[in-house]
Scaffold this active site. Sequence first.
Site, short mmCIF file in Angstrom:
data_model
loop_
_atom_site.label_atom_id
_atom_site.label_comp_id
_atom_site.label_asym_id
_atom_site.label_seq_id
_atom_site.Cartn_x
_atom_site.Cartn_y
_atom_site.Cartn_z
N GLY A 12 0.83 -1.21 0.00
CA GLY A 12 0.00 0.00 0.00
C GLY A 12 0.87 1.26 0.00
O GLY A 12 2.10 1.20 0.11
N PHE A 13 0.20 2.37 -0.10
CA PHE A 13 0.86 3.68 -0.25
C PHE A 13 1.78 3.99 0.94
O PHE A 13 2.99 4.20 0.78
CB PHE A 13 -0.26 4.72 -0.41
CG PHE A 13 0.16 6.15 -0.37
CD1 PHE A 13 1.31 6.59 -1.02
CD2 PHE A 13 -0.63 7.08 0.29
CE1 PHE A 13 1.67 7.94 -0.99
CE2 PHE A 13 -0.30 8.43 0.32
CZ PHE A 13 0.86 8.85 -0.31
N ILE A 14 1.24 4.01 2.13
CA ILE A 14 2.03 4.44 3.29
C ILE A 14 3.02 3.34 3.71
O ILE A 14 4.18 3.61 4.02
CB ILE A 14 1.09 4.84 4.46
CG1 ILE A 14 0.25 6.06 4.05
CG2 ILE A 14 1.89 5.12 5.73
CD1 ILE A 14 -0.86 6.42 5.02
N TYR A 154 -16.22 3.30 8.05
CA TYR A 154 -14.74 3.36 8.04
C TYR A 154 -14.24 3.94 9.36
O TYR A 154 -13.42 3.34 10.05
CB TYR A 154 -14.25 4.23 6.87
CG TYR A 154 -12.77 4.55 6.93
CD1 TYR A 154 -11.82 3.53 6.91
CD2 TYR A 154 -12.33 5.87 7.02
CE1 TYR A 154 -10.46 3.83 6.99
CE2 TYR A 154 -10.98 6.17 7.08
CZ TYR A 154 -10.05 5.14 7.07
OH TYR A 154 -8.70 5.44 7.14
N LYS A 158 -12.21 2.07 12.56
CA LYS A 158 -10.90 2.57 13.00
C LYS A 158 -10.95 2.93 14.49
O LYS A 158 -9.99 2.72 15.22
CB LYS A 158 -10.50 3.78 12.17
CG LYS A 158 -10.04 3.40 10.78
CD LYS A 158 -8.71 2.67 10.89
CE LYS A 158 -8.13 2.26 9.57
NZ LYS A 158 -6.82 1.60 9.73
N1 LIG Z 1 -3.80 7.65 3.03
C1 LIG Z 1 -4.45 8.40 3.92
O1 LIG Z 1 -4.72 9.58 3.69
C2 LIG Z 1 -4.85 7.82 5.26
C3 LIG Z 1 -5.48 8.68 6.17
C4 LIG Z 1 -5.86 8.18 7.41
C5 LIG Z 1 -5.58 6.86 7.73
N2 LIG Z 1 -4.98 6.03 6.82
C6 LIG Z 1 -4.72 4.64 7.21
O2 LIG Z 1 -3.37 4.35 6.91
C7 LIG Z 1 -3.24 2.97 6.56
C8 LIG Z 1 -2.54 2.82 5.22
O3 LIG Z 1 -3.32 3.49 4.23
P1 LIG Z 1 -2.85 3.65 2.72
O4 LIG Z 1 -3.26 5.00 2.29
O5 LIG Z 1 -1.45 3.21 2.57
O6 LIG Z 1 -3.86 2.61 2.02
P2 LIG Z 1 -3.58 1.48 0.91
O7 LIG Z 1 -4.94 0.98 0.52
O8 LIG Z 1 -2.70 2.01 -0.15
O9 LIG Z 1 -2.81 0.37 1.72
C9 LIG Z 1 -3.43 -0.60 2.52
C10 LIG Z 1 -2.89 -1.98 2.13
O10 LIG Z 1 -3.53 -2.94 2.96
C11 LIG Z 1 -3.81 -4.09 2.19
N3 LIG Z 1 -4.96 -4.78 2.79
C12 LIG Z 1 -6.23 -4.30 2.88
N4 LIG Z 1 -7.00 -5.19 3.51
C13 LIG Z 1 -6.21 -6.25 3.82
C14 LIG Z 1 -6.44 -7.50 4.46
N5 LIG Z 1 -7.65 -7.81 4.93
N6 LIG Z 1 -5.39 -8.36 4.62
C15 LIG Z 1 -4.16 -8.04 4.13
N7 LIG Z 1 -3.88 -6.87 3.50
C16 LIG Z 1 -4.90 -6.00 3.35
C17 LIG Z 1 -4.12 -3.59 0.79
O11 LIG Z 1 -3.84 -4.59 -0.19
C18 LIG Z 1 -3.21 -2.37 0.67
O12 LIG Z 1 -2.03 -2.66 -0.04
C19 LIG Z 1 -4.64 2.39 6.62
O13 LIG Z 1 -4.83 1.78 7.88
C20 LIG Z 1 -5.54 3.61 6.48
O14 LIG Z 1 -6.79 3.41 7.07
C21 LIG Z 1 -4.61 6.50 5.59
#
Ligand SMILES: NC(=O)c1ccc[n+]([C@@H]2O[C@H](COP(=O)([O-])OP(=O)(O)OC[C@H]3O[C@@H](n4cnc5c(N)ncnc54)[C@H](O)[C@@H]3O)[C@@H](O)[C@H]2O)c1
Length: 338
Positions: A12-14, A154, A158
């Site tokens: 994923g992104f982060i 969502y 969380k």
């Molecule tokens: N990007 C933002 O602005 C933001 C803001 C607030 C919170 N978050 C939180 O940060 C975290 C990372 O977010 P992101 O933006 O990198 O999202 P993302 O969707 O790019 O990354 C999440 C990764 O988790 C994997 N995933 C999802 N469900 C899964 C499961 N059941 N089993 C195994 N893998 C699974 C996905 O394949 C994905 O690669 C998340 O918890 C998200 O809720 C992100």
Amino acid sequence: MSKRVFITGTAGFIGFHLAKLLLAEGFTVLGYDGMSDYYDVNLKKRRTQLLLQNERFSFVEGQLEDNDFLRATIDPFEPDAIVHLAAQAGVRYSLENPRAYIESNVIGTFNIMEAARELAPEHLLMASTSSVYGANDVMPFNEREKTETPMTIYAATKKAGENMGHSYAHLWDIPTTMFRFFTVYGPWGRPDMALFKFTKGILEDTPIDIYNNGDMYRDFTYVEDLVKGIRLLIDTPPKRPETPADIPEGDSLSPVAPFRVVNIGNSDKVRLLDYIDAIETELGKPAIRNYMGMQTGDVPATWANADLLKNLTGYQPSTDIKVGVAKFVAWYRDYYQV
Ligand SMILES: NC(=O)c1ccc[n+]([C@@H]2O[C@H](COP(=O)([O-])OP(=O)(O)OC[C@H]3O[C@@H](n4cnc5c(N)ncnc54)[C@H](O)[C@@H]3O)[C@@H](O)[C@H]2O)c1
């Protein structure tokens, strides 16, 4: 010996950016990700390929809900720290497919906590979101405020993760930090998020949807700033206070558990229309603007008080949106060859 960190969500992104930073600093990282098809899986594969170029990185594809497989992966690794980022993300999609959020964010997070209970890492760190502030309207948001008005499933899942994390920290003495992230953006960003959609729309001459007629504010956080904050927090596990006097002024530390919640945001609220202006300027091209009403479940503004992060780590995210947007656009043009 190099510190061992188990990160969920590295495709994923982060998670990708965090793994990259930790590898550059000499950590050994095991990534775990289910490669969900919520958005383009090729982007997840490319991120993973890049990480695999470092020999201290290994990757296992698996679901959080598959507890036996998760445990067969994480147990032998014996992590010093666990950073749990994998989740079903996205505010708007949670109206369409709420079940995905319960499965990944509630069951999945529970499985990670159970693993932490037995493996007893030095620190468990898990991602929450500014969305838990829900209908709160006193800004900037600080971690000690009540968060009892989630506006979407969502946000509710969380918040459930935060509450479950608190109980396990209390019961099993697991030092636990929950991050609340504020609209993260930057290179390798998510195709479902505004910056990606706006850039694509402008370059392809298709209209971009602007909710609440653009009268929205977000605390946009540049991804490299964000992961720097996470990296510093890894070395800052909370300690259970013995008396209330042990809780420093302004800290969200629980009175009964080694548990705290930390905002990671830029502490700056930016108007959506100004963000769009920055993207147009960078692309040298105006958007075709489709002004729309407020979306159900959306909040008009987010804004982080990030003093706690600064007090704990000495660090404060500060990348200006113009700089961050330019870095995203450069990546986007290179990646898609446009
Ligand atoms: N990007 C933002 O602005 C933001 C803001 C607030 C919170 N978050 C939180 O940060 C975290 C990372 O977010 P992101 O933006 O990198 O999202 P993302 O969707 O790019 O990354 C999440 C990764 O988790 C994997 N995933 C999802 N469900 C899964 C499961 N059941 N089993 C195994 N893998 C699974 C996905 O394949 C994905 O690669 C998340 O918890 C998200 O809720 C992100």
